[in-house]
Design a protein around this motif. Structure first.
Motif, PDB file in Angstrom:
ATOM      1  N   THR A   1       3.812   5.976  -5.660  1.00 37.67           N
ATOM      2  CA  THR A   1       4.117   6.274  -6.979  1.00 37.67           C
ATOM      3  C   THR A   1       2.865   6.318  -7.649  1.00 37.67           C
ATOM      4  O   THR A   1       2.730   7.125  -8.754  1.00 37.67           O
ATOM      5  CB  THR A   1       4.388   4.626  -7.490  1.00 37.67           C
ATOM      6  OG1 THR A   1       3.527   3.632  -7.560  1.00 37.67           O
ATOM      7  CG2 THR A   1       5.891   4.440  -6.961  1.00 37.67           C
ATOM      8  N   ALA A   2       1.575   6.145  -6.953  1.00 35.50           N
ATOM      9  CA  ALA A   2       0.420   6.494  -7.889  1.00 35.50           C
ATOM     10  C   ALA A   2       0.295   7.840  -8.435  1.00 35.50           C
ATOM     11  O   ALA A   2      -0.089   7.948  -9.550  1.00 35.50           O
ATOM     12  CB  ALA A   2      -0.774   5.956  -7.026  1.00 35.50           C
ATOM     13  N   ARG A   3       0.310   8.921  -7.467  1.00 31.54           N
ATOM     14  CA  ARG A   3       0.370  10.265  -7.954  1.00 31.54           C
ATOM     15  C   ARG A   3       1.506  10.957  -8.334  1.00 31.54           C
ATOM     16  O   ARG A   3       1.479  11.622  -9.261  1.00 31.54           O
ATOM     17  CB  ARG A   3      -0.295  10.967  -6.646  1.00 31.54           C
ATOM     18  CG  ARG A   3      -1.551  10.649  -6.175  1.00 31.54           C
ATOM     19  CD  ARG A   3      -2.036  11.881  -5.053  1.00 31.54           C
ATOM     20  NE  ARG A   3      -3.531  11.432  -4.576  1.00 31.54           N
ATOM     21  CZ  ARG A   3      -3.868  10.653  -3.657  1.00 31.54           C
ATOM     22  NH1 ARG A   3      -2.995  10.111  -2.968  1.00 31.54           N
ATOM     23  NH2 ARG A   3      -5.296  10.693  -3.444  1.00 31.54           N
TER      24      ARG A   3
ATOM     25  N   PRO B   1      -4.840  -2.739   8.730  1.00 35.23           N
ATOM     26  CA  PRO B   1      -3.618  -1.475   8.606  1.00 35.23           C
ATOM     27  C   PRO B   1      -3.660  -1.122   7.162  1.00 35.23           C
ATOM     28  O   PRO B   1      -3.727   0.411   6.768  1.00 35.23           O
ATOM     29  CB  PRO B   1      -2.406  -2.274   8.641  1.00 35.23           C
ATOM     30  CG  PRO B   1      -2.755  -3.321   9.737  1.00 35.23           C
ATOM     31  CD  PRO B   1      -4.501  -3.880   9.252  1.00 35.23           C
ATOM     32  N   ALA B   2      -3.956  -1.637   6.113  1.00 35.58           N
ATOM     33  CA  ALA B   2      -3.962  -1.191   4.729  1.00 35.58           C
ATOM     34  C   ALA B   2      -5.295  -0.436   4.495  1.00 35.58           C
ATOM     35  O   ALA B   2      -5.064   0.794   3.866  1.00 35.58           O
ATOM     36  CB  ALA B   2      -4.060  -2.383   3.756  1.00 35.58           C
ATOM     37  N   VAL B   3      -6.280  -0.684   5.154  1.00 41.78           N
ATOM     38  CA  VAL B   3      -7.633   0.268   5.127  1.00 41.78           C
ATOM     39  C   VAL B   3      -7.297   1.399   5.745  1.00 41.78           C
ATOM     40  O   VAL B   3      -7.632   2.386   5.159  1.00 41.78           O
ATOM     41  CB  VAL B   3      -8.700  -0.619   5.646  1.00 41.78           C
ATOM     42  CG1 VAL B   3      -9.923   0.410   5.722  1.00 41.78           C
ATOM     43  CG2 VAL B   3      -9.177  -1.727   4.744  1.00 41.78           C
ATOM     44  N   ASP B   4      -6.773   1.535   6.793  1.00 42.39           N
ATOM     45  CA  ASP B   4      -6.503   2.767   7.493  1.00 42.39           C
ATOM     46  C   ASP B   4      -5.515   3.523   6.832  1.00 42.39           C
ATOM     47  O   ASP B   4      -5.682   4.771   6.912  1.00 42.39           O
ATOM     48  CB  ASP B   4      -5.874   2.253   8.839  1.00 42.39           C
ATOM     49  CG  ASP B   4      -6.808   1.372   9.877  1.00 42.39           C
ATOM     50  OD1 ASP B   4      -8.089   1.601   9.673  1.00 42.39           O
ATOM     51  OD2 ASP B   4      -6.474   0.968  10.850  1.00 42.39           O
TER      52      ASP B   4
ATOM     53  N   MET C   1       0.705  -1.138  -0.078  1.00 40.82           N
ATOM     54  CA  MET C   1       0.011  -0.130  -0.017  1.00 40.82           C
ATOM     55  C   MET C   1       0.875   1.250   0.049  1.00 40.82           C
ATOM     56  O   MET C   1       0.522   2.298  -0.750  1.00 40.82           O
ATOM     57  CB  MET C   1      -1.016   0.026   1.153  1.00 40.82           C
ATOM     58  CG  MET C   1      -2.025   0.877   1.212  1.00 40.82           C
ATOM     59  SD  MET C   1      -3.166   0.679  -0.273  1.00 40.82           S
ATOM     60  CE  MET C   1      -3.841  -1.044   0.170  1.00 40.82           C
ATOM     61  N   GLN C   2       1.807   1.417   0.749  1.00 42.61           N
ATOM     62  CA  GLN C   2       2.971   2.248   0.709  1.00 42.61           C
ATOM     63  C   GLN C   2       3.399   2.590  -0.660  1.00 42.61           C
ATOM     64  O   GLN C   2       3.572   3.643  -1.012  1.00 42.61           O
ATOM     65  CB  GLN C   2       3.785   2.233   1.943  1.00 42.61           C
ATOM     66  CG  GLN C   2       3.410   2.368   3.380  1.00 42.61           C
ATOM     67  CD  GLN C   2       4.227   1.698   4.303  1.00 42.61           C
ATOM     68  OE1 GLN C   2       5.348   1.212   4.166  1.00 42.61           O
ATOM     69  NE2 GLN C   2       4.040   2.178   5.612  1.00 42.61           N
TER      70      GLN C   2
END
Length: 66
Positions: A7-9, A28-31, A1-2
């Motif tokens: 990289t996404a934006r 933790p990924a959802v948070d 997720m990190q």
């Protein structure tokens, strides 16, 4: 997720970073995603889209075009 967030934006210039998984996301990924305004969707949303529900409705976002 990190890595996705990093990289996404910046690298891919995503306006709406969306991650789709066939299995669930960890809490933790959802948070993390909520904190960084990432959209997470899974198998139930893919099923809705496959059955004809509009993509914006499946993603829970509003169209940016008039």
């Amino acid at each position: 997720m990190q890595k996705f967030n990093g990289t996404a934006r910046v690298h891919h210039a995503a306006d709406l970073p969306i991650m789709i998984a066939l299995n669930s996301f960890t809490q933790p990924a959802v948070d993390f995603a909520q904190h960084h305004q990432l959209i997470l969707r899974g198998r139930p949303e893919l099923k809705k889209r496959a059955h004809g529900q509009h993509l914006y409705d499946v993603l829970g976002i509003q169209s940016t075009t008039p």
